[in-house]
Design a protein around this motif. Structure first.
Motif, short mmCIF file in Angstrom:
data_model
loop_
_atom_site.label_atom_id
_atom_site.label_comp_id
_atom_site.label_asym_id
_atom_site.label_seq_id
_atom_site.Cartn_x
_atom_site.Cartn_y
_atom_site.Cartn_z
N ALA A 182 5.24 -1.76 -11.50
CA ALA A 182 4.04 -1.14 -10.93
C ALA A 182 3.85 -1.56 -9.48
O ALA A 182 3.56 -0.74 -8.60
N PHE A 183 4.01 -2.87 -9.21
CA PHE A 183 3.83 -3.35 -7.84
C PHE A 183 4.97 -2.84 -6.95
O PHE A 183 4.74 -2.50 -5.78
N GLN A 223 -3.43 -8.23 -4.70
CA GLN A 223 -4.09 -8.39 -6.00
C GLN A 223 -3.97 -9.82 -6.53
O GLN A 223 -3.84 -10.05 -7.73
N GLN A 269 5.84 2.73 -1.59
CA GLN A 269 4.96 3.69 -0.91
C GLN A 269 4.42 3.10 0.39
O GLN A 269 4.36 3.78 1.42
N ARG A 270 4.05 1.83 0.35
CA ARG A 270 3.52 1.16 1.55
C ARG A 270 4.61 1.05 2.61
O ARG A 270 4.36 1.26 3.80
N ARG A 304 4.69 -11.32 -3.18
CA ARG A 304 3.63 -10.32 -3.05
C ARG A 304 2.74 -10.62 -1.85
O ARG A 304 2.39 -9.72 -1.09
N PHE A 324 -4.17 -5.31 -1.54
CA PHE A 324 -2.81 -4.92 -1.88
C PHE A 324 -2.10 -5.98 -2.72
O PHE A 324 -1.38 -5.66 -3.67
N GLU A 354 6.52 -0.06 -7.10
CA GLU A 354 6.25 1.33 -6.73
C GLU A 354 5.23 1.40 -5.60
O GLU A 354 5.40 2.16 -4.64
N ARG A 355 4.18 0.60 -5.69
CA ARG A 355 3.18 0.55 -4.61
C ARG A 355 3.81 0.01 -3.32
O ARG A 355 3.51 0.49 -2.22
N ALA A 356 4.70 -0.98 -3.47
CA ALA A 356 5.36 -1.56 -2.30
C ALA A 356 6.23 -0.53 -1.59
O ALA A 356 6.26 -0.46 -0.36
#
Length: 251
Positions: free
Chosen positions: A188-189, A143, A195-196, A162, A141, A191-193
């Motif tokens: 981008a990160f 990266q 969702q998580r 991160r 996650f 958006e992933r964060a």
């Protein structure tokens, strides 16, 4: 199963060497919340950051905290995180806690990313084997790749966040505590964060979210507590509490 009961819970914080400093007293009152009281030793003042707070939280509660700066929201979150014990009254907190108030708490800048994964995980309530087990998830996650083998003092602030976010959200708590909805890193990160974080909120039995954003409260919460000067003013449905809070601010 998570269950929380606060019964007339109060928190008083001692402030030293504040004799005769009216401006400092006012700043402290506004920053910490509640009211200032003089101790027998006039060089000490007590800030009553929480004043007899009582409520119960059960499975399924998604509780928003609203109030102005210094209302006592963060102090309450710290009580719920088991950082501050009440100085009077009671707080019964059952379940594993994940507090995202300070993502970097417990991290050592001289240690590597991998070492910090273990230390932060143990602080969040995992044992050593559980901390080892979440490493692949944090690797994927965050990266951060080979940087995880380097001391985190070599990281940029974005890389540090991160890593801290990846570790803090790899734990599946019974009680999730948030101070504002977290935005981490680039688009981008982030958006992933989000969702998580949504997944984490869904899995938690109880969630607390302190926020100045009424849209976030309506979006994530099914119940809201309004705090003012360290006191609980109202406990109810988000729309009703937010309306009362807004009306009080307009008065």
């Amino acid at each position: 199963m998570a269950h929380i009961v606060l019964d007339k819970a109060s928190v008083e914080l001692a402030v030293y060497n504040s004799r005769g400093r009216a401006l400092k007293s006012e700043i402290l009152r506004r920053t910490v919340g509640g009211g200032l009281q003089n101790d027998r030793d006039s060089s000490i003042q007590l800030v009553k950051a929480l004043n007899e707070i009582s409520f119960e939280a059960k499975d399924g509660d998604r509780i928003g905290l609203v109030g102005g700066n210094g209302a006592g929201k963060t102090t309450l979150l710290r009580v719920l995180s088991r950082v501050y014990p009440p100085t009077s009254g009671y707080a019964t907190i059952e379940g594993r806690i994940a507090s995202l108030i300070d993502l970097s708490m417990g991290m050592d800048t001289d240690a590597t990313g991998y070492d910090n994964i273990e230390m932060r995980s143990i602080m969040l309530g995992l044992d050593y084997q559980q901390a080892e087990a979440i490493i692949p998830d944090v690797e994927e996650f965050s990266q951060l790749g080979e940087f995880l083998s380097l001391p985190i003092r070599t990281y940029s602030s974005g890389m540090m966040l991160r890593l801290a976010f990846a570790v803090s959200t790899a734990v599946h708590p019974d009680v999730l505590i948030l101070d504002e909805v977290i935005g981490v890193g680039d688009a981008a990160f982030a958006e992933r964060a989000e969702q998580r974080l949504r997944t984490m909120i869904q899995k938690a039995s109880i969630m607390f979210l302190a926020s100045h954003d009424s849209n976030s409260i309506k979006r994530f919460c099914n119940r809201t507590l309004w705090m003012k000067s360290g006191k609980l003013m109202m406990d109810g449905a988000p729309d009703e509490v937010l309306a009362a809070y807004a009306a009080d601010g307009a008065a």
